[in-house]
Write a protein that holds these residues in place. Structure first.
Motif, mmCIF file in Angstrom:
data_model
loop_
_atom_site.group_PDB
_atom_site.id
_atom_site.type_symbol
_atom_site.label_atom_id
_atom_site.label_comp_id
_atom_site.label_asym_id
_atom_site.label_seq_id
_atom_site.Cartn_x
_atom_site.Cartn_y
_atom_site.Cartn_z
ATOM 1 N N PRO A 1 0.842 -1.205 0.000
ATOM 2 C CA PRO A 1 0.000 0.000 0.000
ATOM 3 C C PRO A 1 0.873 1.249 0.000
ATOM 4 O O PRO A 1 1.984 1.239 0.537
ATOM 5 N N SER A 2 0.370 2.337 -0.574
ATOM 6 C CA SER A 2 1.172 3.543 -0.758
ATOM 7 C C SER A 2 1.693 4.124 0.550
ATOM 8 O O SER A 2 2.812 4.656 0.602
ATOM 9 N N VAL B 1 -6.814 -5.627 6.410
ATOM 10 C CA VAL B 1 -6.378 -4.894 5.224
ATOM 11 C C VAL B 1 -7.505 -4.824 4.203
ATOM 12 O O VAL B 1 -8.310 -5.742 4.065
ATOM 13 N N SER C 1 -7.161 -4.470 0.895
ATOM 14 C CA SER C 1 -6.864 -5.164 -0.354
ATOM 15 C C SER C 1 -6.061 -6.424 -0.055
ATOM 16 O O SER C 1 -5.071 -6.390 0.664
#
Length: 223
Positions: free
Chosen positions: A26-27, A121, A123
């Protein structure tokens, strides 16, 4: 397969690694490319890539704190199955950490790692790299001997925006398998030192540290 240390963002393999990291994680967990310049030149931060047939297929970052006698695995990336990348990185990292212990005249009591909670999470794809699926990674780490600290864990986001990231547990792999607690003071010292590079701390992180400072021990629970 080769185990190669990356010491500069000018290294072409760093760009490959960063792209792989940005694809998988994740970013908020990925430090921006240019901000890696100083950390990757720090001799105490060890960033290695696994290179197979000229391509970066995996990577790991870790560090050892002789004063605390603990190590930390920052991340491990396995891009594909069937090459033995995970085992290769594990063995090479283990050997390197043992070297650091010998050179510092210390003996590690264990290693920290942040471990995703699959149910938390948003995703589950993680860049469509099946070995990086949170459930797979968690079970592998449990099999190795990692446990989780009995705290509601939060950490500052690596995008420097000071957001609270809550989808992980703080794990620990004790050298002594019979060890089932850690001194809370050790955990506080480690977290303050580890996140000293991030100036923006969310209030949730500060509150967690404050709660830990009021405790004497932290229990290690099954993953």
């Amino acid at each position: 397969m080769e185990y190669i240390r990356i010491r500069s963002i000018e290294d072409a393999r760093f760009a490959e690694m960063h792209q792989l990291m940005s694809t998988i994680f994740p970013s908020e967990e990925v430090l921006e490319f240019g901000l890696w310049k100083e950390p990757i030149e720090d001799p105490d931060i060890h960033v290695y890539v696994a290179v197979h047939e000229g391509a970066v297929v995996g990577a790991t970052e870790y560090r050892y704190y002789p004063d605390l006698r603990v190590a930390m695995t920052d991340f491990t990336i396995i891009s594909t199955m069937g090459l033995g990348i995970g085992r290769f990185l594990y063995v090479q990292r283990k050997n390197d950490l043992e070297r650091m212990q010998r050179e510092s005249g210390t003996e590690s009591i264990g290693m920290f790692a942040e471990i995703y909670r699959p149910q938390a999470v948003s995703s589950f794809k993680f860049g469509n790299a099946l070995p990086m699926h949170p459930a797979v990674r968690r079970e592998v780490l449990s099999h190795l001997g990692y446990r989780k600290l009995d705290i509601a864990y939060v950490h500052p986001s690596w995008d420097h925006e000071g957001k609270a990231v809550t989808e992980l547990d703080l794990g620990f792999f004790p050298t002594d398998e019979a060890q089932n607690k850690l001194p809370a003071e050790l955990v506080v010292r480690f977290l303050k030192q580890y996140y000293s590079a991030l100036p923006n701390k969310p209030k949730e992180w500060l509150e967690m540290i404050g709660q830990l400072e009021e405790r004497s021990e932290v229990e290690l629970l099954p993953l």
